[in-house]
Design a protein around this motif. Structure first.
Motif, short mmCIF file in Angstrom:
data_model
loop_
_atom_site.label_atom_id
_atom_site.label_comp_id
_atom_site.label_asym_id
_atom_site.label_seq_id
_atom_site.Cartn_x
_atom_site.Cartn_y
_atom_site.Cartn_z
N ARG A 174 0.85 -1.19 0.00
CA ARG A 174 0.00 0.00 0.00
C ARG A 174 0.88 1.24 0.00
O ARG A 174 1.72 1.41 0.88
N LEU A 175 0.67 2.07 -1.00
CA LEU A 175 1.36 3.35 -1.09
C LEU A 175 0.49 4.45 -0.52
O LEU A 175 -0.73 4.40 -0.61
N SER A 176 1.15 5.47 0.03
CA SER A 176 0.46 6.65 0.54
C SER A 176 1.02 7.89 -0.13
O SER A 176 2.18 7.91 -0.56
N CYS A 177 0.20 8.91 -0.19
CA CYS A 177 0.62 10.21 -0.71
C CYS A 177 0.04 11.27 0.22
O CYS A 177 -1.18 11.47 0.25
N ALA A 178 0.91 11.92 0.98
CA ALA A 178 0.48 12.98 1.90
C ALA A 178 0.48 14.31 1.17
O ALA A 178 1.50 14.70 0.58
N ALA A 179 -0.66 14.99 1.20
CA ALA A 179 -0.82 16.23 0.46
C ALA A 179 -0.91 17.42 1.40
O ALA A 179 -1.45 17.32 2.51
N ARG A 191 -7.29 13.13 6.61
CA ARG A 191 -5.83 13.04 6.78
C ARG A 191 -5.08 13.63 5.59
O ARG A 191 -3.85 13.55 5.54
N ASN A 192 -5.81 14.19 4.62
CA ASN A 192 -5.18 14.74 3.40
C ASN A 192 -4.25 13.72 2.75
O ASN A 192 -3.11 14.05 2.37
N THR A 193 -4.73 12.50 2.64
CA THR A 193 -3.86 11.42 2.15
C THR A 193 -4.57 10.60 1.08
O THR A 193 -5.74 10.25 1.21
N LEU A 194 -3.80 10.28 0.06
CA LEU A 194 -4.23 9.43 -1.04
C LEU A 194 -3.54 8.08 -0.88
O LEU A 194 -2.38 8.02 -0.44
N TYR A 195 -4.24 7.02 -1.25
CA TYR A 195 -3.68 5.67 -1.12
C TYR A 195 -3.75 4.92 -2.44
O TYR A 195 -4.61 5.17 -3.28
N LEU A 196 -2.82 3.97 -2.59
CA LEU A 196 -2.88 3.02 -3.69
C LEU A 196 -2.61 1.64 -3.11
O LEU A 196 -1.49 1.34 -2.70
N GLN A 197 -3.65 0.83 -3.04
CA GLN A 197 -3.52 -0.55 -2.59
C GLN A 197 -3.23 -1.42 -3.80
O GLN A 197 -4.02 -1.44 -4.75
N MET A 198 -2.10 -2.10 -3.76
CA MET A 198 -1.68 -2.93 -4.90
C MET A 198 -1.65 -4.39 -4.48
O MET A 198 -0.89 -4.75 -3.56
N ASN A 199 -2.47 -5.19 -5.10
CA ASN A 199 -2.53 -6.63 -4.81
C ASN A 199 -2.10 -7.42 -6.04
O ASN A 199 -2.04 -6.90 -7.15
N SER A 200 -1.82 -8.70 -5.82
CA SER A 200 -1.43 -9.61 -6.92
C SER A 200 -0.36 -8.97 -7.79
O SER A 200 -0.46 -8.95 -9.03
N LEU A 201 0.66 -8.46 -7.15
CA LEU A 201 1.69 -7.72 -7.89
C LEU A 201 2.45 -8.61 -8.85
O LEU A 201 2.72 -9.79 -8.56
#
Lengths: 110, 117
Positions: B19-24, B78-88
């Motif tokens: 899971r990636l996060s992006c704090a804005a 939280r001013n945060t964007l996420y990218l959940q990556m499965n089955s990479l």
């Protein structure tokens, strides 16, 4: 799907000389609202991309006026009037309604 | 000043998850559409997906190569964007950038995801 084709893919330019990059789309980029959402980005070595031009010809804040964008329909151009050393980068066009990027054009100093 | 700071990248085995996060900061995050764009080593830029603002429905769209495996979400508190990556997959190896708005007007510094056994 929209396909964006840039040319050339490699562009050697002498300092102080002009440079031009072409971007062609497989279909018209005029959106239903009458706007054309074609943007240009610069990615210097080791850096994140930076937007230079939006909606074909509008320069972003802080972008030198030697950069200009033009075009309509399916044919677009990014021009640099006089290339400087700091312009060494890969340049991408992108159509931002279908989020399709061109392949990138690598500008280098001859 | 708009700032986007990605985190969460790393080495993961094929089939794994991350899971990636992006704090804005520097703008009203809740009003903004946000995107993830990736760049494989030595390659060009590829759009991954987008999430609209909640006022515009909060819907998501994904590129074909990641559809069904990746999920974008946002936490406006939280001013945060996420990218959940499965089955990479190995071909998901790339630097992942978060970008603001429909026109990608601001970019983070990126976070590297390496998928390898």
């Amino acid at each position: 799907d929209v396909v964006m084709t840039q040319s050339p893919l490699s562009l050697p330019v002498t300092l102080g000389q002009p440079a031009s990059i072409s971007c062609r789309s497989s279909q018209s980029l005029v959106y239903s609202d009458g706007n054309t959402y074609l943007n240009w980005f610069q990615q210097r070595p080791g850096q994140s991309p930076r937007r230079l031009i939006y909606k074909v010809s509008n320069r972003d804040s802080g972008v030198p006026d030697r950069f200009s964008g033009s075009g309509s329909g399916t044919d677009f151009t990014l021009k640099i009037s006089r290339v400087e050393a700091e312009d060494v980068a890969v340049y991408y066009c992108v159509e931002v309604t279908h989020y399709t990027f061109g392949q990138g054009t690598k500008l280098e100093i001859k | 000043e708009v700032q986007l700071v990605e985190s969460g990248g790393g080495l993961v085995k094929p089939g794994g998850s991350l899971r990636l996060s992006c704090a804005a900061s520097g703008f009203t995050f809740s009003n903004g559409w946000m995107n993830w764009v990736r760049q494989a080593p030595g390659k060009g830029l590829e759009w991954v997906g987008r999430i609209k603002s909640k006022t515009d429905g909060g819907t998501t769209d994904y590129a074909a190569p990641v559809k069904g495996r990746f999920t974008i979400s946002r936490d406006d508190s939280r001013n945060t964007l996420y990218l959940q990556m499965n089955s990479l997959k190995i071909e998901d190896t790339a630097v992942y950038y978060c970008t603001r708005g429909g026109g990608f007007d601001s970019w983070g510094q990126g976070t590297l995801v390496t998928v390898s056994s």
